[in-house]
Write a protein that holds these residues in place. Sequence first.
Motif, short mmCIF file in Angstrom:
data_model
loop_
_atom_site.label_atom_id
_atom_site.label_comp_id
_atom_site.label_asym_id
_atom_site.label_seq_id
_atom_site.Cartn_x
_atom_site.Cartn_y
_atom_site.Cartn_z
N ASN A 1 0.75 -1.02 0.11
CA ASN A 1 0.11 0.03 -0.03
C ASN A 1 1.11 1.23 -0.01
OD1 ASN A 1 -2.54 -1.55 0.29
ND2 ASN A 1 -1.69 -1.76 2.25
N LYS A 2 0.61 2.08 -0.99
CA LYS A 2 1.23 3.42 -1.05
C LYS A 2 0.70 4.37 -0.18
CE LYS A 2 3.05 3.61 -5.73
NZ LYS A 2 2.75 4.25 -7.26
N ASP A 3 1.03 5.47 0.19
CA ASP A 3 0.72 6.39 1.14
C ASP A 3 -0.59 6.97 0.99
OD1 ASP A 3 3.07 5.99 2.73
OD2 ASP A 3 4.05 7.22 1.23
N LEU A 4 -1.27 6.78 -0.09
CA LEU A 4 -2.44 7.57 -0.61
C LEU A 4 -3.69 6.74 0.34
CD1 LEU A 4 -4.50 5.54 -2.58
CD2 LEU A 4 -2.51 6.43 -4.34
N LEU A 5 -3.37 5.55 0.74
CA LEU A 5 -4.28 5.01 1.45
C LEU A 5 -4.78 5.38 2.89
CD1 LEU A 5 -6.16 2.44 0.95
CD2 LEU A 5 -4.28 1.07 2.23
N TYR A 6 -3.60 6.17 3.21
CA TYR A 6 -4.05 6.97 4.73
C TYR A 6 -5.17 8.09 4.45
CZ TYR A 6 -0.34 4.13 6.62
OH TYR A 6 0.43 3.13 6.81
#
Length: 463
Positions: free
Chosen positions: A141-146
């Motif tokens: 998971n890249k950070d855009l999931l946050y």
Amino acid sequence: MAKMVSSFSRSFYSALALGVAALALPQAGAQSGVGSAATVLTHVTLIDGTGRTPVKDATLVIEGTRIAAIHSGNFAGPPKARVLDMHGDTVMPGIINAHGHLAQFQDGENSTAAYTAEHVLSDLRQYESYGVTTILALGLNKDLLYPIRQQQREGKLDGATVFTADRGIGAPGSVPGPTNPEQNYRPATVEQARAAVDDMAARHADFVKIWVDSAYGTKPKMQPEIYRAVIEEAHKHHLRVAAHVYYLADAKELVKDGVNVLAHSVRDQPVDAELISLLKQRGVWYIPTFTVDESFFVYAEHPAFMQVDFFKAAVPPGTLAMLSGDAYAQKVQHDPATAQHRADFRMDQQNLKALFDAGVHIGFGTDSGAFPVRIPGFAEHRELEDMVHAGLTPMQAIVCATRNNAELLGTAATRGTLQVGKRADLIVLAANPLDDITNTRHIVAIFHDGRQVKPRVPVVMAR
């Protein structure tokens, strides 16, 4: 690597949040159920997810995002409530998938370019429309999931509620398959391993994922000193660790070293008394993921479920055509690895039954979304069926996918069972899954956080 978090500036996360906000539904507050009138489901058979005997002719009251009341028999409900007579339909908790993936492929192929906010939201909505109301995205998971997770918590985005294991940690040159540096850490030293965990903790990951596997001896396996450092550092941050695993020997060592979840089945040989004792003593969770091995060969057999809309609606047309074709069947049949995958699947089932009967904590996951053949939404219903084929009762399989997984995620106080005060995550079914587990596919309605969700393939009942 230790300074990696500082490289993600406030402006970066703000940009992500703005991009995700563009995907939000209109009237998000109303969609989340906040401030809306109560909904009353009458005349339902209630499977509450605890394993208790179902309650017949029950009434369930939803107010906002929560279950406000459950009554046996008729109950008028609060004033101005929306009353839905379900005519004896069965209600069960929403499915929780503790091992899934998001936005890993497009156009029938795995691609790092697929990881976009649009694809993540599309997958989450597909899961939700199949009654999978919660998912742990277990790595890559890249950070855009946050920001997506945050906006879901604020009631601004729909889709299955997402928990994340961030990027996860693999060994250099090993599994998982091709990824870019923003999707997976590959530490070569203990110091790098600890720094990777620190980065994930700083982003408030829900879990840490490690891959400990040699891909049938074809790739380097993560060294024990690396995964021990990961586990130790994660526990310092009060983060649990889930391990991709295949071999019995690795499973034993990981459990001895403090891993919290075995995220796949042991498949090289039968589990033994030593592993069973370790799992029970340390309270470690075991997730079978039958979908992993079955997906390598099952479509080549053209099973009957491939002709049903519930399956076809989950699969992109190009992928469906490929899986249905004779060329694909012949490729699988002539692949030397197919015999191994079949053997792995048989061992999956044998080991689940042994561990369940021994009293090990059994969770539920599928690895859906990792590859085009592991189909979000449908895979979870097939997994339930495979668990029953392995020897569990339908009720036992449902409890694994609901109450048990809520405990695995550390959210048992708020989700996983249909009880007063908990989240209103539930599926209304036209037939009782305790009679036939495939009845989970006959979905009349879905409620997620009290918000009614249209099933991908709704069953329309003649009343």
